[in-house]
Write a protein that holds these residues in place. Sequence first.
Motif, PDB file in Angstrom:
ATOM      1  N   LEU A   5      23.643  50.312 -16.414  1.00  0.00           N
ATOM      2  CA  LEU A   5      22.565  50.512 -15.433  1.00  0.00           C
ATOM      3  C   LEU A   5      22.986  50.065 -14.043  1.00  0.00           C
ATOM      4  N   LEU A   6      24.059  49.313 -13.986  1.00  0.00           N
ATOM      5  CA  LEU A   6      24.478  48.718 -12.729  1.00  0.00           C
ATOM      6  C   LEU A   6      26.000  48.788 -12.690  1.00  0.00           C
ATOM      7  N   LEU A   7      26.537  48.972 -11.487  1.00  0.00           N
ATOM      8  CA  LEU A   7      27.996  49.007 -11.381  1.00  0.00           C
ATOM      9  C   LEU A   7      28.492  47.663 -10.872  1.00  0.00           C
ATOM     10  N   ALA A   8      29.528  47.153 -11.519  1.00  0.00           N
ATOM     11  CA  ALA A   8      30.109  45.892 -11.067  1.00  0.00           C
ATOM     12  C   ALA A   8      30.914  46.132  -9.793  1.00  0.00           C
ATOM     13  N   ASP A   9      31.055  45.090  -8.971  1.00  0.00           N
ATOM     14  CA  ASP A   9      31.883  45.226  -7.768  1.00  0.00           C
ATOM     15  C   ASP A   9      33.352  45.295  -8.158  1.00  0.00           C
ATOM     16  N   SER A  10      33.732  44.476  -9.112  1.00  0.00           N
ATOM     17  CA  SER A  10      35.124  44.517  -9.571  1.00  0.00           C
ATOM     18  C   SER A  10      35.180  44.034 -11.012  1.00  0.00           C
ATOM     19  N   GLY A  11      36.314  44.246 -11.629  1.00  0.00           N
ATOM     20  CA  GLY A  11      36.468  43.848 -13.019  1.00  0.00           C
ATOM     21  C   GLY A  11      36.250  45.016 -13.957  1.00  0.00           C
ATOM     22  N   THR A  12      36.611  44.815 -15.229  1.00  0.00           N
ATOM     23  CA  THR A  12      36.454  45.896 -16.199  1.00  0.00           C
ATOM     24  C   THR A  12      35.655  45.408 -17.402  1.00  0.00           C
ATOM     25  N   CYS A  13      34.877  46.309 -17.967  1.00  0.00           N
ATOM     26  CA  CYS A  13      34.136  46.000 -19.188  1.00  0.00           C
ATOM     27  C   CYS A  13      34.309  47.151 -20.149  1.00  0.00           C
ATOM     28  N   THR A  14      34.462  46.815 -21.421  1.00  0.00           N
ATOM     29  CA  THR A  14      34.400  47.858 -22.436  1.00  0.00           C
ATOM     30  C   THR A  14      33.393  47.425 -23.487  1.00  0.00           C
ATOM     31  N   VAL A  15      32.647  48.419 -23.959  1.00  0.00           N
ATOM     32  CA  VAL A  15      31.688  48.185 -25.034  1.00  0.00           C
ATOM     33  C   VAL A  15      32.087  49.108 -26.170  1.00  0.00           C
ATOM     34  N   ALA A  16      32.406  48.526 -27.311  1.00  0.00           N
ATOM     35  CA  ALA A  16      32.865  49.283 -28.471  1.00  0.00           C
ATOM     36  C   ALA A  16      34.012  50.219 -28.110  1.00  0.00           C
ATOM     37  N   GLY A  17      34.879  49.739 -27.245  1.00  0.00           N
ATOM     38  CA  GLY A  17      36.048  50.519 -26.879  1.00  0.00           C
ATOM     39  C   GLY A  17      35.832  51.495 -25.735  1.00  0.00           C
ATOM     40  N   TYR A  18      34.594  51.623 -25.271  1.00  0.00           N
ATOM     41  CA  TYR A  18      34.316  52.561 -24.175  1.00  0.00           C
ATOM     42  C   TYR A  18      34.195  51.808 -22.852  1.00  0.00           C
ATOM     43  N   ASP A  19      34.754  52.382 -21.802  1.00  0.00           N
ATOM     44  CA  ASP A  19      34.664  51.780 -20.484  1.00  0.00           C
ATOM     45  C   ASP A  19      33.255  52.024 -19.921  1.00  0.00           C
ATOM     46  N   VAL A  20      32.651  50.991 -19.329  1.00  0.00           N
ATOM     47  CA  VAL A  20      31.255  51.149 -18.891  1.00  0.00           C
ATOM     48  C   VAL A  20      31.109  52.111 -17.707  1.00  0.00           C
ATOM     49  N   VAL A  21      32.183  52.341 -16.980  1.00  0.00           N
ATOM     50  CA  VAL A  21      32.078  53.265 -15.852  1.00  0.00           C
ATOM     51  C   VAL A  21      32.464  54.678 -16.292  1.00  0.00           C
ATOM     52  N   LYS A  22      33.653  54.782 -16.920  1.00  0.00           N
ATOM     53  CA  LYS A  22      34.163  56.098 -17.282  1.00  0.00           C
ATOM     54  C   LYS A  22      33.380  56.737 -18.430  1.00  0.00           C
ATOM     55  N   ASP A  23      33.109  55.924 -19.456  1.00  0.00           N
ATOM     56  CA  ASP A  23      32.529  56.488 -20.686  1.00  0.00           C
ATOM     57  C   ASP A  23      31.064  56.105 -20.838  1.00  0.00           C
ATOM     58  N   TYR A  24      30.359  56.040 -19.674  1.00  0.00           N
ATOM     59  CA  TYR A  24      28.982  55.537 -19.759  1.00  0.00           C
ATOM     60  C   TYR A  24      28.116  56.388 -20.681  1.00  0.00           C
TER      61      TYR A  24
END
Lengths: 372, 311
Positions: B54-73
């Motif tokens: 729901l929100l974009l981080a300024d920096s850093g990376t997150c994955t949820v269950a192997g999916y990137d929160v930005v690319k694979d939202y």
Amino acid sequence: MRTILYIIQKEFLQVFRNKSMLPIIFVLPVIQLIILVNAATYEMKHIRVSVVDLDLSGTSRKLVSKFQGSPFYQVKHTSFSYAEAEDEMKKGKTDMILQVPSGFEKKLLTEGMAKVQFVINAINGQSAGLTNAYSTMILLDYNREVVLDNNNPALMAGIRTIQTDYSYWYNPKLNYKTYMVPGILVLLVTIIGLLLSGMNIVREVEIGTIEQINVTPINKIQFIAGKLLPFWIIGLFELAFGLAVGKLLFNIPMEGNLGLIFLSAAVYLFVILSFGLLISTVTSTQQQAMLVSFFFMVVFILMSGLFTSIESMPEWAQKLDRLNPVMYFIRIMRMVLLKGSGFADISSHFWSLVVYAVCSLGLAILRYRKVS
Amino acid sequence: MAIASVHVHQVTKQFNGTPALDNISFDTGNGELFGFIGPDGAGKTTLFRILTTLLLADSGTCTVAGYDVVKDYKAIRNICGYMPGRFSLYQDLTVEENLRFFATIFGTTIDENYHLVKDIYQQIEPFRNRKAGQLSGGMKQKLALSCAMIHKPDVLFLDEPTTGVDAVSRVEFWDMLKRLKNSGITILVSTPYMDEAGLCDRVALMQNGRIMTISTPGEVISSYPLSLLSVKAGDIYRLLGELRAYPGVHSVYAFGQTAHVSFSGQQIERQQMFDFLKSNNHASVEISVIEPSIEDCFMELMNNPVEKQTN
């Protein structure tokens, strides 16, 4: 596609559960049509006249009785003092003073010319102009009779009149209601479309339900379609309902093709709904959305040609009015309903609406964001 | 079972220059019940909003269950359940209509996944024709959890699910989470209540957008570097002031009607303190040695941050 259907289903469930919604949909159009169409009229029916007849002759009485006999005038007050009549007007009890000077008959018969005076309350310039026009007509009519009655050669010599015969096209009886109903229907569809659609999305933001929707796989297009289509359907239904009420209550003419009306309405509603959507993307509470919608609505409607004719606006305003979607749809409605215009006649207005719809919908979709 | 772990690496988010999240990193295991404990404004909700796309981080990376929160939202939105801190269901729809709506937009039905929500939903099923807005706080939470669960998510984000819920419902709610966890769902839960920390597999203690420590509740408590006394007396205000001035005392915090006094090693003799308080005219003084709670650890970490532990 199934998702869109579920959203639409949910919207309808909510709309019909909302207690104020059904009255808005069914009662509002009837009340608006009854009140606005009957009240918003330029026809002068009861011009209140104060008569100051200082001559008290047969000829002057005949003139006064001409006014008394007209359905437009009501002699409210008679007096022998002009000051008294003026007082009445100052109190707001009369709209016009008819003063006949003493020696009126004598002058008319001997000199073939006499003067009477109209004093008209011109606070409302438009009605003052009409009052003047009506009064002058009565006077002209009276003139002709005086000449014929008296068979006075001095008067006969002066008479060189050209008779004009006229007929009013598309609204032969100059029935104001016929003219108003199509416009009021546009007003109705606009209010329903603009307020309900814009407020609906903002409401989800305000209550926080948008948060839950946004984490679902529903995409932007599905969400917007699911939000707009219910109000699109309600808007079209509203128009059909309004047309039926107009036909039953006011027997408005429906000269043209109703399909053309609904085709235009379908496009017009997309313009209005995307406007509502656009407003919802720049506001965060229902109150803000309401105020912004109202601002646009007032400007659009007052400049739409509903109450005042666009042709009498200054040129810059007429140019600005090309951005006014309400104007196009009112024209289409009046042209099709009253004149029986076909598609070729309204095509320029129609395509303007199409362009408008594509632009505003595109902009609204572009502006709408699921991620904050 | 899919890999349902969450990995967060050096995530930073600012709101108008104020840091809400400051260089956050953590990893959760598969099927773990992971708690974020911290006061209001610690950054828990911001973190959850980033993880739920729901929100974009300024920096850093997150994955949820192997999916990137930005690319694979889009993929994440299919496999995540999110329960926002604020009740976000349709208040003018009934319990059942809400559940059905959320089931259908995920392309499933209530029947298909009924076994998942059965335990929870059964409790509110008698009210299924009641509008969601007319439910009690605890029932609303149960409905929200049911709606977040109905599409069989791999990862569940619960943002302060027990805030504003009575004590009994809170216990029930945590029981339900335990059962969900046993069915293999990774659960990330945030709470301002320290006593709930002990119910998680691991906890991250958060303060001012930073994670102070991540470990199991037991480890958090065992790594508490000080000794603790619980002191009780009639006049708690005077007591706090006097204890803070007492030699050898490291910190004093009020815990309800008692004061927790921390000190390092064995510097403080109970009897000595008892006599001191007696001589200061405190009535009914009670002093006992206690084990630290998560809250004691939190207070200590908040005021004397140690190097962040990694495990």
